[in-house]
Design a protein around this motif. Sequence first.
Motif, PDB file in Angstrom:
ATOM      1  N   LEU A  19       6.725  18.076 -42.481  1.00  0.00           N
ATOM      2  CA  LEU A  19       7.720  19.075 -42.886  1.00  0.00           C
ATOM      3  C   LEU A  19       8.896  19.114 -41.917  1.00  0.00           C
ATOM      4  O   LEU A  19      10.044  19.263 -42.329  1.00  0.00           O
ATOM      5  N   GLU A  20       8.603  18.967 -40.640  1.00  0.00           N
ATOM      6  CA  GLU A  20       9.661  18.958 -39.618  1.00  0.00           C
ATOM      7  C   GLU A  20      10.601  17.766 -39.836  1.00  0.00           C
ATOM      8  O   GLU A  20      11.819  17.884 -39.687  1.00  0.00           O
ATOM      9  N   GLN A  21      10.039  16.631 -40.222  1.00  0.00           N
ATOM     10  CA  GLN A  21      10.858  15.446 -40.472  1.00  0.00           C
ATOM     11  C   GLN A  21      11.760  15.650 -41.686  1.00  0.00           C
ATOM     12  O   GLN A  21      12.937  15.263 -41.660  1.00  0.00           O
ATOM     13  N   VAL A  22      11.229  16.269 -42.729  1.00  0.00           N
ATOM     14  CA  VAL A  22      12.031  16.542 -43.927  1.00  0.00           C
ATOM     15  C   VAL A  22      13.159  17.511 -43.586  1.00  0.00           C
ATOM     16  O   VAL A  22      14.309  17.313 -43.993  1.00  0.00           O
ATOM     17  N   LYS A  23      12.828  18.547 -42.831  1.00  0.00           N
ATOM     18  CA  LYS A  23      13.843  19.520 -42.412  1.00  0.00           C
ATOM     19  C   LYS A  23      14.915  18.835 -41.564  1.00  0.00           C
ATOM     20  O   LYS A  23      16.110  19.086 -41.745  1.00  0.00           O
ATOM     21  N   GLY A  24      14.495  17.958 -40.683  1.00  0.00           N
ATOM     22  CA  GLY A  24      15.437  17.234 -39.839  1.00  0.00           C
ATOM     23  C   GLY A  24      16.350  16.330 -40.635  1.00  0.00           C
ATOM     24  O   GLY A  24      17.555  16.247 -40.362  1.00  0.00           O
TER      25      GLY A  24
ATOM     26  N   GLU B 102      24.101  17.463 -37.047  1.00  0.00           N
ATOM     27  CA  GLU B 102      23.574  16.105 -37.207  1.00  0.00           C
ATOM     28  C   GLU B 102      22.612  15.771 -36.066  1.00  0.00           C
ATOM     29  O   GLU B 102      21.522  15.242 -36.289  1.00  0.00           O
ATOM     30  N   SER B 103      22.992  16.126 -34.863  1.00  0.00           N
ATOM     31  CA  SER B 103      22.134  15.891 -33.700  1.00  0.00           C
ATOM     32  C   SER B 103      20.866  16.730 -33.766  1.00  0.00           C
ATOM     33  O   SER B 103      19.776  16.252 -33.433  1.00  0.00           O
ATOM     34  N   GLU B 104      21.001  17.985 -34.192  1.00  0.00           N
ATOM     35  CA  GLU B 104      19.820  18.851 -34.358  1.00  0.00           C
ATOM     36  C   GLU B 104      18.839  18.216 -35.336  1.00  0.00           C
ATOM     37  O   GLU B 104      17.631  18.243 -35.121  1.00  0.00           O
ATOM     38  N   GLY B 105      19.371  17.689 -36.414  1.00  0.00           N
ATOM     39  CA  GLY B 105      18.533  17.050 -37.425  1.00  0.00           C
ATOM     40  C   GLY B 105      17.779  15.856 -36.868  1.00  0.00           C
ATOM     41  O   GLY B 105      16.594  15.676 -37.129  1.00  0.00           O
ATOM     42  N   LYS B 106      18.467  15.053 -36.082  1.00  0.00           N
ATOM     43  CA  LYS B 106      17.816  13.893 -35.476  1.00  0.00           C
ATOM     44  C   LYS B 106      16.704  14.330 -34.530  1.00  0.00           C
ATOM     45  O   LYS B 106      15.626  13.732 -34.500  1.00  0.00           O
ATOM     46  N   MET B 107      16.960  15.390 -33.761  1.00  0.00           N
ATOM     47  CA  MET B 107      15.944  15.908 -32.837  1.00  0.00           C
ATOM     48  C   MET B 107      14.742  16.464 -33.610  1.00  0.00           C
ATOM     49  O   MET B 107      13.595  16.258 -33.221  1.00  0.00           O
ATOM     50  N   ASP B 108      15.009  17.161 -34.707  1.00  0.00           N
ATOM     51  CA  ASP B 108      13.921  17.695 -35.526  1.00  0.00           C
ATOM     52  C   ASP B 108      13.061  16.566 -36.085  1.00  0.00           C
ATOM     53  O   ASP B 108      11.832  16.688 -36.150  1.00  0.00           O
ATOM     54  N   LYS B 109      13.702  15.479 -36.483  1.00  0.00           N
ATOM     55  CA  LYS B 109      12.945  14.339 -37.003  1.00  0.00           C
ATOM     56  C   LYS B 109      12.046  13.739 -35.924  1.00  0.00           C
ATOM     57  O   LYS B 109      10.894  13.402 -36.184  1.00  0.00           O
ATOM     58  N   VAL B 110      12.564  13.632 -34.714  1.00  0.00           N
ATOM     59  CA  VAL B 110      11.773  13.092 -33.601  1.00  0.00           C
ATOM     60  C   VAL B 110      10.597  14.013 -33.294  1.00  0.00           C
ATOM     61  O   VAL B 110       9.465  13.565 -33.118  1.00  0.00           O
ATOM     62  N   LYS B 111      10.862  15.330 -33.254  1.00  0.00           N
ATOM     63  CA  LYS B 111       9.782  16.293 -33.008  1.00  0.00           C
ATOM     64  C   LYS B 111       8.721  16.192 -34.100  1.00  0.00           C
ATOM     65  O   LYS B 111       7.528  16.278 -33.820  1.00  0.00           O
ATOM     66  N   GLY B 112       9.165  16.006 -35.335  1.00  0.00           N
ATOM     67  CA  GLY B 112       8.232  15.878 -36.443  1.00  0.00           C
ATOM     68  C   GLY B 112       7.359  14.645 -36.319  1.00  0.00           C
ATOM     69  O   GLY B 112       6.158  14.691 -36.584  1.00  0.00           O
ATOM     70  N   LYS B 113       7.954  13.546 -35.907  1.00  0.00           N
ATOM     71  CA  LYS B 113       7.182  12.313 -35.721  1.00  0.00           C
ATOM     72  C   LYS B 113       6.157  12.483 -34.609  1.00  0.00           C
ATOM     73  O   LYS B 113       5.031  11.994 -34.712  1.00  0.00           O
ATOM     74  N   LEU B 114       6.539  13.193 -33.550  1.00  0.00           N
ATOM     75  CA  LEU B 114       5.602  13.439 -32.450  1.00  0.00           C
ATOM     76  C   LEU B 114       4.441  14.315 -32.913  1.00  0.00           C
ATOM     77  O   LEU B 114       3.278  14.034 -32.598  1.00  0.00           O
ATOM     78  N   LYS B 115       4.738  15.367 -33.667  1.00  0.00           N
ATOM     79  CA  LYS B 115       3.681  16.242 -34.179  1.00  0.00           C
ATOM     80  C   LYS B 115       2.744  15.478 -35.104  1.00  0.00           C
ATOM     81  O   LYS B 115       1.533  15.651 -35.057  1.00  0.00           O
ATOM     82  N   GLU B 116       3.325  14.652 -35.953  1.00  0.00           N
ATOM     83  CA  GLU B 116       2.513  13.866 -36.878  1.00  0.00           C
ATOM     84  C   GLU B 116       1.617  12.898 -36.109  1.00  0.00           C
ATOM     85  O   GLU B 116       0.437  12.741 -36.418  1.00  0.00           O
TER      86      GLU B 116
END
Length: 56
Positions: free
Chosen positions: A10-15, A31-45
């Motif tokens: 979900l974090e990756q989709v939001k990002g 745009e940068s926030e989105g990229k960071m959210d995607k990275v956080k999502g990948k880490l959580k996953e």
Amino acid sequence: MNNEKLKGSLEQVKGEAKEQWGKLTDDHSKESEGKMDKVKGKLKEGYGKVKDELKR
């Protein structure tokens, strides 16, 4: 699928949505926030996958 993997997905989709919105509106901060959210999502996953493996 455990809770961490779901949260990560979900974090990756939001990002991705934030990143695309930032590109559309030319808002580099969003745009940068989105990229960071995607990275956080990948880490959580990834954490969720490791957690699953340790349970086996």
